[in-house]
Design a protein around this motif. Structure first.
Motif, short mmCIF file in Angstrom:
data_model
loop_
_atom_site.label_atom_id
_atom_site.label_comp_id
_atom_site.label_asym_id
_atom_site.label_seq_id
_atom_site.Cartn_x
_atom_site.Cartn_y
_atom_site.Cartn_z
N THR A 126 0.84 -1.19 0.00
CA THR A 126 0.00 0.00 0.00
C THR A 126 0.88 1.24 0.00
O THR A 126 1.98 1.23 0.54
CB THR A 126 -0.97 -0.01 1.20
OG1 THR A 126 -1.86 1.10 1.11
CG2 THR A 126 -0.23 0.04 2.53
N ARG A 145 -2.27 -0.14 7.99
CA ARG A 145 -2.86 -1.03 6.98
C ARG A 145 -2.00 -2.27 6.78
O ARG A 145 -2.50 -3.39 6.64
CB ARG A 145 -3.06 -0.28 5.67
CG ARG A 145 -4.16 0.77 5.73
CD ARG A 145 -4.35 1.48 4.39
NE ARG A 145 -5.45 2.43 4.49
CZ ARG A 145 -5.32 3.68 4.95
NH1 ARG A 145 -4.13 4.13 5.31
NH2 ARG A 145 -6.37 4.46 5.03
N THR A 195 -11.50 8.70 6.90
CA THR A 195 -11.58 7.65 5.88
C THR A 195 -12.35 8.16 4.68
O THR A 195 -13.10 9.14 4.78
CB THR A 195 -12.31 6.40 6.41
OG1 THR A 195 -13.69 6.72 6.66
CG2 THR A 195 -11.67 5.88 7.69
N THR A 238 -9.34 -2.00 1.40
CA THR A 238 -9.10 -3.44 1.48
C THR A 238 -10.24 -4.23 0.84
O THR A 238 -10.02 -5.21 0.11
CB THR A 238 -8.92 -3.87 2.94
OG1 THR A 238 -7.88 -3.09 3.54
CG2 THR A 238 -8.56 -5.34 3.04
#
Length: 449
Positions: A389, A398, A427, A435
């Motif tokens: 990522t 993450r 977010t 994901t």
């Protein structure tokens, strides 16, 4: 260290593995007499060192104030050398300590790793540095004011972080990497190219796909040769990786593999009552089962606690290396865990890849910036075996979550149906959970959705 020289538990080395094992053992058993031997007065936070070069952090601030901590934990420290281990006699030969000998009931060896220096002409010249420990960082910092051009050799995390600090301090900076991409050992080609573009955009001249041939100069370094070309420079810094420091254990008769001292799942060596942890060991890859190592402080801590539990009468096993790591280049975080597509293919694993993009927070909120993720699944089992990522925030978190998913053998379907939270300033919109999108993309590619 007192004059009485028998210890219930002795630790050699005081990096992340040694310190963690000693303190964890103490938390489990207050009655043990625990000793520690290391070669330096202080332990440090090694991954912070590159950031001292441009003043992001003061070098002195990466020194751990651990003597008081060791005293509070009733761990006896000797700054000296272990010259030899007599495993049958449970005895250490010492130098520069209060005694020339110590005996132990249980021994943990955490001797770490040594930096690799290519065997090429000119590496002994003044102006050539190896970036590994605090004295190295001090030497590089001291040389920077008199340097116009520097060459960094090594395109891993440390090499890139050093190069970033140098160019940020106004030095003309060249980066040499023998692989065709930077971060080739941790990132897929796609993400490695993203990192390369950032390096070049910020003025670092990159020379990829060829090893350094020599350091040139008469009285001191004046440049290097790579791919038949000369790069003039006053300073050359090697950051090309490390090799397990196994000398003590090898001399003592322990089994040594290609990557380090061989340990079992409980971190025990082949010697009686001797355990090992950290950069000096060889274990196995969690996914492939192949012998390997994991030269990361995070691995060392997990191994050290595993060893400490087993050394104090408990039971815990180390499952193998997943190797999760992260860095930040010019404000962008890069993180990976497990196997990328290239490594999986090399291991004979057929893969399915899922990709997705989102924002760090909902569009319109301050700081909204791109995030991207790539998940690698085993095509036969649909289990997650790797992830990468990139983004401005939240990369380590993450990566950690995805490493846990690998460890617990979660599948495409598991990740596509995960439960999650959402908050507009933190977010992207609920429909764009990175994901889940990447897992759904993999399910479609596999014809399962």
């Amino acid at each position: 260290m007192s004059t009485s020289n028998h210890f219930d538990m002795m630790v050699i080395g005081a990096g992340p593995a040694g310190m963690s094992a000693a303190r964890f053992a103490r938390s489990r058993d207050k009655s043990l007499r625990i000793g520690m031997i290391r070669t330096q007065q202080h332990s440090i936070i090694p991954c912070s060192q590159p950031y001292s070069l441009d003043g992001t952090i003061d070098l002195d601030n990466i020194i751990k104030s651990d003597k008081a901590m060791l005293e509070d934990a009733n761990i006896e420290l000797c700054v000296g050398m272990v010259e030899a281990i007599d495993a049958d006699g449970h005895t250490l030969a010492l130098s520069d300590c209060d005694s020339d000998e110590a005996t132990y009931g249980r021994l943990l060896v955490a001797t770490g790793a040594r930096p690799i220096v290519p065997l090429i002409p000119g590496v002994e010249l003044p102006g050539v540095h190896v970036f590994h420990d605090m004295p190295d960082a001090r030497d590089v910092s001291a040389a920077m004011p008199d340097t116009r051009t520097a060459v960094v050799v090594g395109g891993g995390y440390i090499g890139l972080e050093v190069a970033m600090a140098l160019v940020g301090s106004g030095l003309n900076t060249h980066l040499i990497e023998m692989l065709p991409v930077c971060l080739g050992n941790v990132c897929s080609t796609r993400f490695a190219r993203m990192a390369l573009e950032q390096l070049q955009e910020h003025g670092i001249e990159t020379h990829l796909g060829h090893p350094i041939e020599e350091v040139i100069g008469d009285e001191r370094a004046e440049g290097v040769r790579v791919a038949g070309k000369t790069i003039e420079a006053e300073m050359v810094i090697f950051a090309v990786g490390v090799r397990a420091n196994t000398d003590l254990l090898e001399s003592a008769g322990a089994q040594i593999g290609c990557f380090g001292v061989v340990v079992d799942d409980r971190m025990a060596t082949t010697l009686p009552d001797v355990w090992a942890a950290g950069d000096c060991i060889q274990h196995r890859n969690f996914i492939t089962g192949a012998p390997g190592n994991g030269l990361l402080a995070t691995n060392a801590l997990t191994q050290a606690k595993t060893a400490a539990i087993n050394m104090t009468g408990g039971f815990r096993t180390f499952p193998g290396f997943i190797n999760s790591s992260a860095t930040r280049l010019f404000g962008t975080g890069y993180g990976s865990t497990g196997l990328n597509v290239e490594k999986a293919t090399a291991a004979g694993i057929k893969t399915v890849v899922g990709c997705a993009d989102a924002l760090t927070c909902e569009h319109g909120f301050p700081g909204a910036s791109p995030l991207t993720m790539e998940l690698v699944f085993d095509a036969a089992t649909t289990r997650l075996i790797g992830a990468e990522t990139v983004g401005a925030v939240g990369v380590p978190e993450r990566v950690d979550m995805l490493a846990l998913a690998i460890q617990h053998r979660l599948t495409m379907e598991d990740l596509a149906t995960m439960h999650y939270s959402s908050h507009p300033p933190q977010t992207d919109v609920p429909a764009k959970r990175l994901t889940i999108l990447a897992a759904e993309n993999a399910l479609r590619t596999a014809g399962l959705l």
